[in-house]
Design a protein around this motif. Structure first.
Motif, PDB file in Angstrom:
ATOM      1  N   ALA A  91       0.577  -1.028   0.058  1.00 21.46           N
ATOM      2  CA  ALA A  91       0.169   0.005  -0.103  1.00 21.46           C
ATOM      3  C   ALA A  91       1.045   1.265   0.080  1.00 21.46           C
ATOM      4  O   ALA A  91       1.604   1.384   0.373  1.00 21.46           O
ATOM      5  CB  ALA A  91      -1.040   0.314   1.275  1.00 21.46           C
ATOM      6  N   VAL A  92       0.572   2.177  -0.842  1.00 23.73           N
ATOM      7  CA  VAL A  92       1.300   3.708  -0.560  1.00 23.73           C
ATOM      8  C   VAL A  92       0.753   4.616  -0.137  1.00 23.73           C
ATOM      9  O   VAL A  92      -1.197   5.099  -0.168  1.00 23.73           O
ATOM     10  CB  VAL A  92       1.295   4.017  -2.193  1.00 23.73           C
ATOM     11  N   TYR A  93       1.545   5.829   0.912  1.00 26.18           N
ATOM     12  CA  TYR A  93       0.344   6.497   1.566  1.00 26.18           C
ATOM     13  C   TYR A  93       0.223   7.075   0.783  1.00 26.18           C
ATOM     14  O   TYR A  93       1.210   8.271   0.394  1.00 26.18           O
ATOM     15  CB  TYR A  93       1.468   6.887   2.901  1.00 26.18           C
ATOM     16  N   GLY A  94      -0.863   8.096   0.974  1.00 24.94           N
ATOM     17  CA  GLY A  94      -1.268   9.266  -0.613  1.00 24.94           C
ATOM     18  C   GLY A  94      -1.394  10.071  -0.195  1.00 24.94           C
ATOM     19  O   GLY A  94      -2.646  10.934  -0.146  1.00 24.94           O
ATOM     20  N   GLU A 134       2.295  15.304  -2.307  1.00 27.59           N
ATOM     21  CA  GLU A 134       3.436  16.103  -1.892  1.00 27.59           C
ATOM     22  C   GLU A 134       4.474  14.889  -1.854  1.00 27.59           C
ATOM     23  O   GLU A 134       6.185  15.353  -2.017  1.00 27.59           O
ATOM     24  CB  GLU A 134       3.172  16.965  -0.514  1.00 27.59           C
ATOM     25  N   ILE A 135       4.646  13.770  -0.890  1.00 23.98           N
ATOM     26  CA  ILE A 135       6.298  13.450  -0.904  1.00 23.98           C
ATOM     27  C   ILE A 135       5.842  11.819  -1.508  1.00 23.98           C
ATOM     28  O   ILE A 135       6.879  11.297  -2.394  1.00 23.98           O
ATOM     29  CB  ILE A 135       5.567  12.777   0.741  1.00 23.98           C
ATOM     30  N   TYR A 136       5.019  11.272  -1.490  1.00 21.52           N
ATOM     31  CA  TYR A 136       4.703   9.918  -2.551  1.00 21.52           C
ATOM     32  C   TYR A 136       4.333  10.107  -4.188  1.00 21.52           C
ATOM     33  O   TYR A 136       3.346   9.029  -4.303  1.00 21.52           O
ATOM     34  CB  TYR A 136       4.396   8.718  -1.752  1.00 21.52           C
ATOM     35  N   ILE A 156      -4.549   2.408  -2.438  1.00 18.69           N
ATOM     36  CA  ILE A 156      -3.474   4.193  -1.578  1.00 18.69           C
ATOM     37  C   ILE A 156      -4.412   3.575  -0.442  1.00 18.69           C
ATOM     38  O   ILE A 156      -5.125   3.465  -0.139  1.00 18.69           O
ATOM     39  CB  ILE A 156      -4.040   5.645  -2.223  1.00 18.69           C
ATOM     40  N   ALA A 157      -2.897   3.886   0.678  1.00 16.05           N
ATOM     41  CA  ALA A 157      -3.997   4.196   2.144  1.00 16.05           C
ATOM     42  C   ALA A 157      -4.203   6.052   1.614  1.00 16.05           C
ATOM     43  O   ALA A 157      -2.846   6.914   2.466  1.00 16.05           O
ATOM     44  CB  ALA A 157      -2.720   3.682   2.704  1.00 16.05           C
ATOM     45  N   GLU A 161       4.122   9.721  13.556  1.00 19.64           N
ATOM     46  CA  GLU A 161       5.505   9.414  13.974  1.00 19.64           C
ATOM     47  C   GLU A 161       6.276   8.903  12.698  1.00 19.64           C
ATOM     48  O   GLU A 161       7.292   8.712  12.682  1.00 19.64           O
ATOM     49  CB  GLU A 161       5.501   8.788  14.969  1.00 19.64           C
ATOM     50  N   GLN A 162       5.031   8.074  11.864  1.00 21.93           N
ATOM     51  CA  GLN A 162       5.287   6.555  10.994  1.00 21.93           C
ATOM     52  C   GLN A 162       6.400   8.050  10.014  1.00 21.93           C
ATOM     53  O   GLN A 162       7.286   8.049   9.665  1.00 21.93           O
ATOM     54  CB  GLN A 162       4.785   6.012  10.408  1.00 21.93           C
ATOM     55  N   GLU A 163       5.782   8.788   9.414  1.00 18.69           N
ATOM     56  CA  GLU A 163       6.195   9.557   8.246  1.00 18.69           C
ATOM     57  C   GLU A 163       7.174  10.575   8.667  1.00 18.69           C
ATOM     58  O   GLU A 163       7.614  10.892   7.877  1.00 18.69           O
ATOM     59  CB  GLU A 163       4.814  10.501   7.631  1.00 18.69           C
ATOM     60  N   LEU A 164       7.038  11.117  10.152  1.00 18.56           N
ATOM     61  CA  LEU A 164       8.016  12.459  10.704  1.00 18.56           C
ATOM     62  C   LEU A 164       9.368  11.520  10.403  1.00 18.56           C
ATOM     63  O   LEU A 164      10.360  11.509  10.516  1.00 18.56           O
ATOM     64  CB  LEU A 164       7.937  12.735  11.770  1.00 18.56           C
ATOM     65  N   SER A 165       9.446   9.635  10.765  1.00 17.52           N
ATOM     66  CA  SER A 165      10.586   9.138  11.103  1.00 17.52           C
ATOM     67  C   SER A 165      10.725   8.491  10.160  1.00 17.52           C
ATOM     68  O   SER A 165      12.416   8.681  10.080  1.00 17.52           O
ATOM     69  CB  SER A 165      10.579   7.612  11.415  1.00 17.52           C
TER      70      SER A 165
END
Lengths: 346, 346, 346, 346
Positions: free
Chosen positions: C127-130, C133-135, C145-146, C216-220
């Protein structure tokens, strides 16, 4: 100390009784019921009401409650008050019923509008309609008060003096009322959820609102003739308050000034009625959180109509405040006790 | 009867004093000023306050007012209170100033944040910061009270006990505050008009709000060290209430339960501080129209931060209610007189 | 014409898809489900959406729906999307899931915060984090898409460029977010009823909101290190919009102007990101009804902290608008199609 | 590309034109005036309208503007439009005036209600009242459109078909209207400030609102007889929308179903009129941000009255949307262009 008991304390009229009576130094609340919240303390359900830490909601069992208080407030759904009220009166208690169950003198009319049968038509006759400005003397001695509806309070008070004096054509009365959302009760319905009500405004129950026969009954008593009105209710995106705009053709040509005099003469000694000066009309903000009813009037010389505008707080003068006013009258307490605060403004 | 005078009665803190003191049976309002509304009676400007039919707004002339009352409330704009306060103190009157003029002990800090010169730095030293939970003893004898700001009240009360006990890292404090629109005053600005504020929410004066040095001053007194904080204010689309969410790194590992105990110990005898039980946090609706400050706390074990949340009514505990509380203390009246009502809810 | 199907069309994100896609001239909605409203036409449930007179809500049966469309939007409750998404992907359909079910890469973290087991950890990886601007590149080819959460969108977009550049101390990040009530969904709960939310403001789920691990996941990922933040959510008395106020200590001394340049450089080609000029911060009213994210920044030289403020419409850029943006990207349609309208203001 | 010019772009009807025309792909805005904001770009005054970065507000000098566009929208105060409109018509430009200056055919009636003299009574005769549902053919060729008032649009559309068919007693019409606060304009008045309007509701200009003669004029045209009505306006605590509740005695006994048929027959081909099915009435939320007018009707058999309820967005169908609809008609563009979006809901 007078002992008071509240049947149905978790809805908005019940919690408003708790709020108002917290400031009443001659009354003690000895019990409160709630089917849904039985077992919880009042302050657990309503953290704002921290003083009721030791008052627990209980289930409503007549046998367990009927010997504990001097006065019982019934803040129960329509249809449920009937029996509870009858049993408490039978137990020689004084009862103030905030539901519609004892307001309509003709049980058939009640049944037609409320789609519920009425089993206590004898008690209907005895019940006193608790509008102190009209029935104060009867209220003093009453065993059972039918506390008026919120909309009827806002419609009857401005119209009554004009009908008494036969100034309005009875076939031309239109009452266009707008109420804050607390009037719908503390409910879990999508249509009452924040996002649905906010930024919206709409009419509801057009031509069939249950308060219609209550208004018509009292206006008919005032005029001595059967009156039929158009009454439309709307839902305002605000918490508290009713504003009613009322129209009728005048039977004779009077000025706005003369119309104000009719109101002032009728209500000059009333502690909770405020008549607006010429050129001004009431606003809901004048009455928020108070037991006052503000009334303004304009005569439109172009059309021959009188326009009456009234504002009340639906939970106070339209429900729990009026109930406390009735209690004060019934027990010989200063009628304005616990009801004198000014509007929370802004 | 204590005689009270209100300088500046047409703004929101002034009208709130009029509202609260209407329910105070040991105080009589002998005069009220307003430059804009001089000549009008209070009830003409505020129809909701009908009881003040015979109280007229007048212009503020020290000579004409200084001999008429025992206590003077100054609800004047910042910068204007200085001289009025000084002259009244000189006339041997007791003064409660709701502006910021006497809150900051260091006149240079005041001048830097308020862009106004301060001409009474001696009186600054004498003035007592009117937060009863911290300065009650000094308030009793004070001639001049600097009534705290609304945001500072909401920030200082929750943080104070933790700083006293050195539990929070002083370099990590962030205060994120949200205030109802009455905090901006009764003004004619497009940005405060209904359509602009309604359905909107925004931060303002980021990193430069004038209440910052006031909060920092009191927190520095508590900790004995100079504290610098981040303090951000936001405008809520509602009339009354401040909710502050406060963050800080803990110096040692404590539980939420222990944090609650710190608060309970500090405020156990305080009539207007209510500590939420574990798992609950305050809401503005708990305090609307009241003088209470509700405080809740959560310790986030994942991050080592304490999260303190407080709720007050900005016009009551954040301004006029606290002023009346101070007056009660100064004159030996029951501290809670006229301030005991529960929140108007809903 | 691209054929689109909406699973779950009677909630707020589902109805928002219906609203946005009504203005998309390359997409046709071929079906919509709703368990509660099956059998009703969309216009019967939502009279405002009169154009959908012939589109009926149906029950969700994979076999009956899986061959009818090119793209499936899942606006289902968390936990329910997993299986539906998996089956549709298996049927070779492209899926945009608006729930949280495929956002958290580590299924154990998902299970811990959402209290639900996850049965498709393989699909989680794919799954792609939707967040375009990033992906954006991954989104073009994604089968699943998530779609990001509303709060995470508002938190990640402003922080991302600063973490990429290692400008913020990772141990000091606090995200204080405030959301309009539509974020809670179209529900029947007393706490979401009009009278409870109106004139109130409160924090909820303090230190335990489910969007925390997503942020937290995306900031990490951005920083290359594990990040733990404090994230607090509050309920605003307005329908639409999230404003997040974000704090962090700077690793090096930069000016507000330099901070703006970091944002402008990162987002200069992004059609939906608007950076505020120095001295201005975003407001919810700038984005109401739009797919834009406004970002403002202030560096507080007194404290060494950066304060980032973002505003989005939680139902558009925070949910359904971002989903349509993702659909546009996936199918080679102009990315801004049906998403270019300006804010409804006032 | 049609070139459009907006005179008066910083108020709510002007900014609404900017918003709507941003989505119109056959129109280019070539200029906009504002006395107060001259020199600023549109996006500086309205950050939400970022696309107008290069469009600057200028002062209104006829000589400087009269050769730049094909169509001029006048969103100027009443009284100021007269001359500007006259000069632009003289310069052979087509003009759509959103003020009241050219709506009242009888200049004496205009002067009596608006307390301003009218210097262009010849042009008054030529001006076409821009209600497309009634005057579409005349609008096509008009040089000068008098764009209808918001309240009149909401009152005339529901009543017109019934007066045409002589179904309502002309002496019994009462129009009780409620408007969102944007109807009062973008002003700096205490009475329009957030805290005053929020949680309040009140009537204003009772029996003397300036839209009265406009409604009476068009209803008189419909019926062929002079009509006098009672028209009361109220201020709703919400941004956008008008709901009018209209009462009249029926001349003959018809059912609600038959009343609906009257409306459906009259408006069957109208793209922006939506008739509610029996048992349902309109709500403001159905039309927020749209050019639609929803109409519902109930016949009260008990009283012999018809109750008509209409809902529009006062800034769209009640002002700028209707102006764009008129422009589309005048220039042979699809009448619904830029006006097809559904309501922003919730």
């Amino acid at each position: 100390m007078l002992k008071a008991f509240i049947c149905g304390g978790s809805g908005y009229t019940g919690s408003e009784l708790l709020r108002i009576l917290a400031g009443h130094d001659e009354v003690e609340i000895v019990g409160v019921t709630s089917e849904k919240s039985a077992g919880l303390s009042v302050s657990e359900l309503f953290p704002a009401f921290f003083i009721y830490k030791n008052l627990k909601f209980e289930n409503l069992h007549i046998e367990k409650i009927k010997d504990r208080a001097d006065v019982y407030f019934l803040a129960l759904p329509h249809g449920k008050s009937q029996e509870v009220g009858a049993l408490l009166v039978e137990a020689n208690k004084r009862v103030i019923d905030l539901s519609a169950d004892f307001r309509i003198k003709d049980s058939k009319v009640y049944e037609q509008w409320y789609k519920t049968s009425h089993s206590y038509s004898e008690l209907l006759k005895e019940a006193v309609y608790g509008l102190p400005e009209i029935y104060r003397d009867k209220i003093k001695k009453a065993r059972l008060i039918a506390n008026p509806g919120c909309y009827p309070t806002s419609a009857i008070l401005p119209l009554y003096p004009f009908l008494k004096k036969e100034l309005i054509n009875l076939d031309t009365i239109v009452v266009d009322s707008k109420s804050g959302t607390s009037g719908a009760g503390r409910k879990t319905e999508v249509t009452l959820s924040y996002c649905e009500v906010n930024e919206d405004f709409r009419a509801y129950n057009v031509a069939k609102h249950r308060h219609t026969p209550e208004i018509e009954q009292e206006l008919s008593f005032a005029s001595g003739k059967d009156i039929t009105i158009d009454f439309t209710t709307h839902l305002l995106p605000l918490n508290r308050g009713i504003l009613s705009t009322i129209y009728g053709k005048l039977n004779k040509n009077i000025t706005t000034k003369e119309a104000i005099e009719v109101l002032e003469e009728a209500y000059q000694n009333e502690p909770f009625i405020k008549i607006m000066p010429e050129g001004q009309v009431p606003a809901i903000k004048y009455v928020k959180g108070t037991n006052y009813c503000y009334i303004g009037v304009v005569v439109n010389q172009r059309t021959g109509r009188i326009i009456l505008i009234s504002a009340i707080d639906n939970l106070v003068k339209g429900a729990s405040g009026q109930a406390v006013q009735n209690m004060n009258i019934m027990f010989g307490i200063d009628e304005t006790k616990a009801l004198k605060n000014l509007a929370l403004s802004p």
